[in-house]
Design an enzyme around this catalytic site. Structure first.
Site, PDB file in Angstrom:
ATOM      1  N   ASP A 115      -3.142   0.704  -5.093  1.00 19.12           N
ATOM      2  CA  ASP A 115      -3.522   1.378  -3.854  1.00 19.12           C
ATOM      3  C   ASP A 115      -3.533   2.895  -4.000  1.00 19.12           C
ATOM      4  O   ASP A 115      -3.918   3.605  -3.066  1.00 19.12           O
ATOM      5  CB  ASP A 115      -2.621   0.951  -2.695  1.00 19.12           C
ATOM      6  CG  ASP A 115      -1.138   1.160  -2.960  1.00 19.12           C
ATOM      7  OD1 ASP A 115      -0.701   0.976  -4.115  1.00 19.12           O
ATOM      8  OD2 ASP A 115      -0.386   1.483  -2.011  1.00 19.12           O
ATOM      9  N   HIS A 116      -3.135   3.392  -5.162  1.00 15.37           N
ATOM     10  CA  HIS A 116      -3.131   4.834  -5.412  1.00 15.37           C
ATOM     11  C   HIS A 116      -4.160   5.267  -6.455  1.00 15.37           C
ATOM     12  O   HIS A 116      -4.373   6.469  -6.633  1.00 15.37           O
ATOM     13  CB  HIS A 116      -1.735   5.287  -5.852  1.00 15.37           C
ATOM     14  CG  HIS A 116      -0.688   5.101  -4.800  1.00 15.37           C
ATOM     15  ND1 HIS A 116      -0.151   6.136  -4.073  1.00 15.37           N
ATOM     16  CD2 HIS A 116      -0.085   3.966  -4.339  1.00 15.37           C
ATOM     17  CE1 HIS A 116       0.739   5.665  -3.212  1.00 15.37           C
ATOM     18  NE2 HIS A 116       0.792   4.351  -3.359  1.00 15.37           N
TER      19      HIS A 116
ATOM     20  N   HIS B  35       1.463   6.387   4.131  1.00 16.04           N
ATOM     21  CA  HIS B  35       1.812   5.134   3.440  1.00 16.04           C
ATOM     22  C   HIS B  35       2.632   4.220   4.376  1.00 16.04           C
ATOM     23  O   HIS B  35       3.724   3.766   4.057  1.00 16.04           O
ATOM     24  CB  HIS B  35       2.603   5.442   2.163  1.00 16.04           C
ATOM     25  CG  HIS B  35       2.580   4.320   1.159  1.00 16.04           C
ATOM     26  ND1 HIS B  35       3.490   3.283   1.188  1.00 16.04           N
ATOM     27  CD2 HIS B  35       1.773   4.088   0.094  1.00 16.04           C
ATOM     28  CE1 HIS B  35       3.249   2.466   0.169  1.00 16.04           C
ATOM     29  NE2 HIS B  35       2.199   2.933  -0.497  1.00 16.04           N
TER      30      HIS B  35
ATOM     31  N   HIS C  10      11.007   4.326  -8.162  1.00  8.04           N
ATOM     32  CA  HIS C  10      10.104   3.276  -7.688  1.00  8.04           C
ATOM     33  C   HIS C  10      10.067   2.170  -8.737  1.00  8.04           C
ATOM     34  O   HIS C  10      10.731   2.262  -9.781  1.00  8.04           O
ATOM     35  CB  HIS C  10       8.709   3.886  -7.462  1.00  8.04           C
ATOM     36  CG  HIS C  10       7.789   3.030  -6.662  1.00  8.04           C
ATOM     37  ND1 HIS C  10       8.155   2.403  -5.495  1.00  8.04           N
ATOM     38  CD2 HIS C  10       6.481   2.693  -6.865  1.00  8.04           C
ATOM     39  CE1 HIS C  10       7.135   1.715  -5.019  1.00  8.04           C
ATOM     40  NE2 HIS C  10       6.106   1.883  -5.832  1.00  8.04           N
TER      41      HIS C  10
ATOM     42  N   ASP D 204       5.391   6.889  -4.053  1.00 10.28           N
ATOM     43  CA  ASP D 204       6.295   5.909  -3.458  1.00 10.28           C
ATOM     44  C   ASP D 204       7.676   6.076  -4.075  1.00 10.28           C
ATOM     45  O   ASP D 204       7.827   6.274  -5.283  1.00 10.28           O
ATOM     46  CB  ASP D 204       5.784   4.493  -3.716  1.00 10.28           C
ATOM     47  CG  ASP D 204       4.453   4.227  -3.016  1.00 10.28           C
ATOM     48  OD1 ASP D 204       3.979   5.122  -2.289  1.00 10.28           O
ATOM     49  OD2 ASP D 204       3.891   3.138  -3.214  1.00 10.28           O
TER      50      ASP D 204
ATOM     51  N   HIS E 173       1.500   7.583  -9.086  1.00 11.45           N
ATOM     52  CA  HIS E 173       1.871   6.418  -9.897  1.00 11.45           C
ATOM     53  C   HIS E 173       0.687   5.467  -9.971  1.00 11.45           C
ATOM     54  O   HIS E 173      -0.339   5.673  -9.308  1.00 11.45           O
ATOM     55  CB  HIS E 173       3.120   5.734  -9.345  1.00 11.45           C
ATOM     56  CG  HIS E 173       2.966   5.141  -7.977  1.00 11.45           C
ATOM     57  ND1 HIS E 173       2.797   5.897  -6.848  1.00 11.45           N
ATOM     58  CD2 HIS E 173       2.974   3.833  -7.561  1.00 11.45           C
ATOM     59  CE1 HIS E 173       2.710   5.099  -5.798  1.00 11.45           C
ATOM     60  NE2 HIS E 173       2.790   3.844  -6.201  1.00 11.45           N
TER      61      HIS E 173
ATOM     62  N   HIS F  67       0.163   2.181  -9.268  1.00 10.52           N
ATOM     63  CA  HIS F  67      -0.132   1.018  -8.428  1.00 10.52           C
ATOM     64  C   HIS F  67      -1.543   1.147  -7.862  1.00 10.52           C
ATOM     65  O   HIS F  67      -2.033   2.250  -7.590  1.00 10.52           O
ATOM     66  CB  HIS F  67       0.893   0.905  -7.302  1.00 10.52           C
ATOM     67  CG  HIS F  67       2.179   0.269  -7.746  1.00 10.52           C
ATOM     68  ND1 HIS F  67       3.384   0.484  -7.111  1.00 10.52           N
ATOM     69  CD2 HIS F  67       2.441  -0.601  -8.762  1.00 10.52           C
ATOM     70  CE1 HIS F  67       4.345  -0.213  -7.726  1.00 10.52           C
ATOM     71  NE2 HIS F  67       3.789  -0.874  -8.725  1.00 10.52           N
TER      72      HIS F  67
END
Length: 306
Positions: free
Chosen positions: A67-68, A269, A141, A211, A63, A65
């Site tokens: 941090d990914h 995570h 999510h 997530d 996804h 976001h």
């Protein structure tokens, strides 16, 4: 083959953990690496390993976001200078990954010297790379988030040459037919080749999650998996808080693996509220509650697939 956890922190990096990045080493079978998510400073983490960017052929983004995905620009551009020249790279991810990559490269005036393909995935999509089967599942999510189920090919049994010789079938090109075909006919005699091979082994099933909070697709992807790599942002405390932010609590992950016959669980995570000592204490409390082996991954944790 190996699963290598390069980054295991949720949301923010800590002094002990980088953000989300996991690598599947397909060596020696395919001599390449696949990456699942690409957190900030992923290329820095790779410098502490034997991973070669030139052999990185696929990146699967769960996804969008930060941090990914914030490590993608560095990985893509550095690959041009680290053995990736002219070797294609494919990125898979949700709708929007193409815009992110192309805009970043354009605005930064970056030029890649290898072919880059970007594929935006959808729920229940299935495709094959080499003889490896991939199934995509939409999770639950705050933004579209996907899991990837990776089914490795079955490992064919070995020929039992002594049994062939007993039948008067001497070594030669005919042995290749016995290895590759279900039946072989010689001098009007038909042989069931399974009688001359050791038992084949089922290919490993690996699942890499984005997530998510509990959902049906999460269970579909996990069914009879040999290994799952699953986010567990909240290892203890209020389960309602984890669901408020569309994340998983340990109780969610425990229920998943116990119901789906999972053989090994890798937890990543992890919230930055947990220090390394906290995690070791929690692991000793929770590992007996799960019907499989479990590891809460630190950065650079490596799991070997036998």
């Amino acid at each position: 083959m190996k699963i290598i956890c390069l980054g295991t922190s949720a949301g923010l990096p800590t002094k002990e953990r980088n953000t989300q990045t996991t690598v599947l080493s397909l060596n020696p079978h395919y001599n390449e690496y696949w990456m699942f998510d690409c957190g900030e400073a992923a290329q820095h983490q790779i410098l502490h390993t034997n991973i070669k960017l030139g052999k990185l052929t696929r990146i699967f983004i769960t996804h969008l976001h930060g941090d990914h995905i914030f490590g993608l620009p560095g990985i893509l551009t550095s690959r041009s200078f680290q053995g990736g020249e002219r070797k294609p790279l494919t990125i898979y991810g949700p709708v929007g990954i193409r815009a992110f990559v192309e805009t970043t490269l354009e605005v930064s005036a970056s030029h890649l010297n290898y072919p880059l393909e970007i594929i935006e995935v959808v729920d229940k999509q299935c495709f094959q790379i080499h003889d490896i089967k991939i199934k995509v599942g939409l999770l639950k999510h705050g933004v579209p988030s996907f899991g990837y189920r990776v089914k490795m090919p079955d490992i064919q049994g070995n020929l039992m040459k002594e049994k062939l010789i007993e039948k008067g079938i001497i070594p030669g090109p005919i042995y290749k037919q016995f290895k590759n075909n279900a039946v072989v006919t010689i001098d009007n005699i038909t042989y069931d080749t399974a009688q001359f091979k050791t038992e084949s082994k089922k290919g490993k099933v690996l699942v890499f999650y984005g997530d998510t909070m509990p959902c049906e697709n999460e269970m579909i992807l996990a069914h009879d998996a040999d290994v799952i790599v699953h986010e567990c942002t909240y290892l203890d405390g209020d389960i309602g808080l984890s669901h408020k932010y569309f994340h998983s609590h340990f109780e969610d992950v425990k229920q998943l693996v116990n119901q789906c016959n999972v053989k090994h669980l890798i937890i990543n995570h992890v919230s930055n509220r947990y220090a390394r000592d906290d995690i070791q204490c929690l692991l000793s409390e929770i590992e007996h509650q799960i019907n499989c082996t479990v590891h809460i991954a630190d950065d650079f944790y490596t799991y070997e697939l036998n």
